[in-house]
Design an enzyme around this catalytic site. Structure first.
Site, PDB file in Angstrom:
ATOM      1  N   HIS A   1      22.353 -74.424  -3.724  1.00 25.00           N
ATOM      2  CA  HIS A   1      23.135 -75.493  -3.101  1.00 25.00           C
ATOM      3  C   HIS A   1      24.498 -75.474  -3.776  1.00 25.00           C
ATOM      4  O   HIS A   1      24.589 -75.577  -4.988  1.00 25.00           O
ATOM      5  CB  HIS A   1      22.475 -76.859  -3.281  1.00 25.00           C
ATOM      6  CG  HIS A   1      21.141 -76.962  -2.619  1.00 25.00           C
ATOM      7  ND1 HIS A   1      20.999 -77.029  -1.254  1.00 25.00           N
ATOM      8  CD2 HIS A   1      19.891 -77.020  -3.122  1.00 25.00           C
ATOM      9  CE1 HIS A   1      19.716 -77.109  -0.958  1.00 25.00           C
ATOM     10  NE2 HIS A   1      19.022 -77.110  -2.081  1.00 25.00           N
TER      11      HIS A   1
ATOM     12  N   ALA B   1      15.760 -77.836 -14.902  1.00 25.14           N
ATOM     13  CA  ALA B   1      16.730 -78.821 -14.432  1.00 25.14           C
ATOM     14  C   ALA B   1      17.098 -79.796 -15.546  1.00 25.14           C
ATOM     15  O   ALA B   1      16.286 -80.090 -16.431  1.00 25.14           O
ATOM     16  CB  ALA B   1      16.164 -79.584 -13.241  1.00 25.14           C
TER      17      ALA B   1
END
Length: 193
Positions: free
Chosen positions: A88, A151
């Site tokens: 993304h 993450a």
């Protein structure tokens, strides 16, 4: 440099097993928006680094426009190997003094930057590295090959090959008046098998 450009375009835009062809690459770039990013990113980067036909300033201007369009901030001086995949685009920041190996996977919100304005060394990231969403890789450090970064991780130290790195977070509930309760984030390293 030209061979590197065609390798990158084949891996990121054309894809597949067929040999590199400008016609196939242009067709794929026109057909798919994400492949269009890689196409222009590689072409403008090539023209910036080689100053071919005296187009360095123009290429930098076009790279800035491309970054704005896709909500990224990738410095044209960054050296990124073939097979780059940005899952993304929004929020990806890569400093100019970065060397990233082949087949890197980068998710949204990733920052590869310097500690401060006087940081002049390199951030070196090996081949086959996967970087999780909203992770920060800060400073003049080296990350080995085949590394997975989870993450929300903050990486400010060297990481060896074949390693999984992630932040081990915990949630702490406290009363508004209680200032004693503070949560610290620690980083764990483990060897991948």
């Amino acid at each position: 440099m030209y061979d590197e450009l065609t390798q990158c375009l084949k891996a990121e835009v054309q894809k597949g097993k067929k040999s590199f062809s400008w016609g196939r690459t242009l067709h794929c770039a026109l057909k798919c928006a994400d492949r269009r990013f890689y196409f222009w990113f590689r072409v403008w980067g090539y023209l910036f680094k080689t100053n071919k036909y005296g187009l360095r300033k123009f290429a930098k201007h076009r790279m800035t426009k491309l970054n704005r369009k896709y909500s990224t901030d990738i410095n044209p001086r960054a050296c990124i190997g073939a097979g780059l995949k940005i899952v993304h685009f929004p929020g990806v920041v890569i400093r100019g003094n970065s060397v990233i190996g082949k087949n890197a996977v980068i998710r949204q919100g990733v920052t590869i930057g310097a500690r401060n304005s006087t940081d002049e060394g390199l951030t070196i990231i090996g081949d086959n590295v996967e970087i999780g969403a909203n992770s920060c890789i800060i400073g003049d450090i080296s990350i080995g090959n085949n590394v997975t970064i989870g993450a929300l991780s903050l990486i400010n130290k060297n990481v060896s090959d074949n390693t999984i790195v992630f932040s081990q977070n915990s949630i702490v509930y406290r009363n508004k008046g209680d200032e004693e309760s503070i949560t610290l984030t620690s980083i764990r390293y483990s060897q991948a098998s």
